[in-house]
Design a protein around this motif. Sequence first.
Motif, PDB file in Angstrom:
ATOM      1  N   ASP A  39       5.213 -91.749 -66.722  1.00 17.07           N
ATOM      2  CA  ASP A  39       3.942 -90.993 -66.653  1.00 17.07           C
ATOM      3  C   ASP A  39       3.814 -90.098 -67.891  1.00 17.07           C
ATOM      4  O   ASP A  39       2.775 -90.075 -68.552  1.00 17.07           O
ATOM      5  CB  ASP A  39       3.908 -90.105 -65.392  1.00 17.07           C
ATOM      6  N   ASN A  40       4.882 -89.362 -68.179  1.00 16.12           N
ATOM      7  CA  ASN A  40       4.873 -88.432 -69.315  1.00 16.12           C
ATOM      8  C   ASN A  40       4.725 -89.165 -70.650  1.00 16.12           C
ATOM      9  O   ASN A  40       3.982 -88.737 -71.530  1.00 16.12           O
ATOM     10  CB  ASN A  40       6.165 -87.600 -69.337  1.00 16.12           C
ATOM     11  N   LEU A  41       5.430 -90.272 -70.755  1.00 14.82           N
ATOM     12  CA  LEU A  41       5.456 -91.043 -71.993  1.00 14.82           C
ATOM     13  C   LEU A  41       4.096 -91.667 -72.296  1.00 14.82           C
ATOM     14  O   LEU A  41       3.588 -91.546 -73.418  1.00 14.82           O
ATOM     15  CB  LEU A  41       6.512 -92.141 -71.842  1.00 14.82           C
ATOM     16  N   THR A  42       3.514 -92.321 -71.312  1.00 10.85           N
ATOM     17  CA  THR A  42       2.225 -92.993 -71.540  1.00 10.85           C
ATOM     18  C   THR A  42       1.132 -91.955 -71.811  1.00 10.85           C
ATOM     19  O   THR A  42       0.223 -92.197 -72.598  1.00 10.85           O
ATOM     20  CB  THR A  42       1.840 -93.888 -70.348  1.00 10.85           C
ATOM     21  N   HIS A  63      10.533-101.163 -63.737  1.00 14.26           N
ATOM     22  CA  HIS A  63       9.718-100.266 -64.572  1.00 14.26           C
ATOM     23  C   HIS A  63       8.491-100.981 -65.125  1.00 14.26           C
ATOM     24  O   HIS A  63       7.434-100.375 -65.276  1.00 14.26           O
ATOM     25  CB  HIS A  63      10.585 -99.658 -65.669  1.00 14.26           C
ATOM     26  N   SER A  64       8.636-102.278 -65.375  1.00 16.30           N
ATOM     27  CA  SER A  64       7.475-103.086 -65.779  1.00 16.30           C
ATOM     28  C   SER A  64       6.418-103.059 -64.675  1.00 16.30           C
ATOM     29  O   SER A  64       5.225-102.934 -64.948  1.00 16.30           O
ATOM     30  CB  SER A  64       7.888-104.541 -66.023  1.00 16.30           C
ATOM     31  N   ILE A  65       6.875-103.183 -63.439  1.00 16.13           N
ATOM     32  CA  ILE A  65       5.962-103.189 -62.288  1.00 16.13           C
ATOM     33  C   ILE A  65       5.215-101.852 -62.219  1.00 16.13           C
ATOM     34  O   ILE A  65       3.995-101.821 -62.029  1.00 16.13           O
ATOM     35  CB  ILE A  65       6.746-103.448 -60.968  1.00 16.13           C
ATOM     36  N   TYR A  66       5.943-100.767 -62.414  1.00 13.11           N
ATOM     37  CA  TYR A  66       5.303 -99.446 -62.359  1.00 13.11           C
ATOM     38  C   TYR A  66       4.302 -99.270 -63.500  1.00 13.11           C
ATOM     39  O   TYR A  66       3.188 -98.775 -63.291  1.00 13.11           O
ATOM     40  CB  TYR A  66       6.358 -98.334 -62.389  1.00 13.11           C
ATOM     41  N   GLN A  69       1.246-100.996 -62.637  1.00 13.25           N
ATOM     42  CA  GLN A  69       0.475-100.229 -61.638  1.00 13.25           C
ATOM     43  C   GLN A  69      -0.322 -99.106 -62.289  1.00 13.25           C
ATOM     44  O   GLN A  69      -1.362 -98.693 -61.770  1.00 13.25           O
ATOM     45  CB  GLN A  69       1.417 -99.657 -60.566  1.00 13.25           C
ATOM     46  N   LEU A  70       0.164 -98.628 -63.445  1.00 16.37           N
ATOM     47  CA  LEU A  70      -0.569 -97.589 -64.176  1.00 16.37           C
ATOM     48  C   LEU A  70      -1.789 -98.165 -64.904  1.00 16.37           C
ATOM     49  O   LEU A  70      -2.552 -97.421 -65.513  1.00 16.37           O
ATOM     50  CB  LEU A  70       0.355 -96.888 -65.184  1.00 16.37           C
ATOM     51  N   ASN A  90       7.216-110.765 -58.783  1.00 17.14           N
ATOM     52  CA  ASN A  90       6.172-109.720 -58.818  1.00 17.14           C
ATOM     53  C   ASN A  90       5.097-109.974 -59.871  1.00 17.14           C
ATOM     54  O   ASN A  90       4.237-109.137 -60.088  1.00 17.14           O
ATOM     55  CB  ASN A  90       6.828-108.362 -59.102  1.00 17.14           C
ATOM     56  N   ALA A  91       5.179-111.132 -60.537  1.00 16.27           N
ATOM     57  CA  ALA A  91       4.244-111.414 -61.633  1.00 16.27           C
ATOM     58  C   ALA A  91       2.810-111.519 -61.126  1.00 16.27           C
ATOM     59  O   ALA A  91       2.561-111.891 -59.979  1.00 16.27           O
ATOM     60  CB  ALA A  91       4.650-112.707 -62.334  1.00 16.27           C
ATOM     61  N   ASN A  92       1.859-111.143 -61.977  1.00 16.33           N
ATOM     62  CA  ASN A  92       0.433-111.317 -61.668  1.00 16.33           C
ATOM     63  C   ASN A  92      -0.316-111.556 -62.989  1.00 16.33           C
ATOM     64  O   ASN A  92       0.323-111.767 -64.023  1.00 16.33           O
ATOM     65  CB  ASN A  92      -0.118-110.107 -60.887  1.00 16.33           C
TER      66      ASN A  92
END
Length: 247
Positions: A39-42, A63-66, A69-70, A90-92
């Motif tokens: 969150d902080n980084l992005t 972390h890729s999934i999170y 989600q962002l 979890n791919a989409n």
Amino acid sequence: MSDTANCKAENWYASWFDTPYYHILYKDRNYREAQIFMDNLTHYLNLPEKAKVLDLACGKGRHSIYLNQLGYDVIGADLSENSIAEANKNANDTLHFVVHDKREPFEQKFDAIFNLFTSFGYFENEADDLKTLLAIKESLSEYGFAVIDFMNAHQVIENLIPEETKEVDGIVFHIKRYVSDGFIIKEIDFEDNGCPHHYVEKVRAYTLEDFQRMMNEAGIYLLDTFGDYKLKKFHKNSSERLIMIFK
């Protein structure tokens, strides 16, 4: 005939990251803290909506999934086929996973490349780490940023616990840590179903000065350094992490 006679011999190429034991030993890692970091980084990088993000050495892709989600278009890349097979569940449309050697650049360009949680410095030869930096640089878009989140080697060596025993899911892990030939080495021994297992983690004890030297060689601009996941200032003797933003 003893139980151990049936045990599979651990060859040098048997990948620790590909075993279920790696994930058992590290199951208590603080992923909420990791999410706060992202969150902080992005936010700090001010990434545009739907930015293309590469999670380099993504493991099973948590972390890729999170990051997906962002709202980002994410590729998770890792050398471990088992981890990528797991991550692919979890791919989409905007989240893809690939088996990839981080020394090789990608053809497509990314707005951000993240190499998180000390996923650097594993190679025997320092030239391969330089290759990785060059590959990251080549895979960035014109306005893209890269982030390496590494341990603070000074602090780790200062606080090294030489021996430790840890029980997780009924498995007793015996852990030894020491510094040798510029590497921080962790030896992990345990038994499961009567079979002895032995694994070694080796990470080169790079300091900020080492990274600066390699980045100069690679023609990379180090823009900022942070010392923890809340993006506080880096202090060589006390910071938990060495987080570097570059392009």
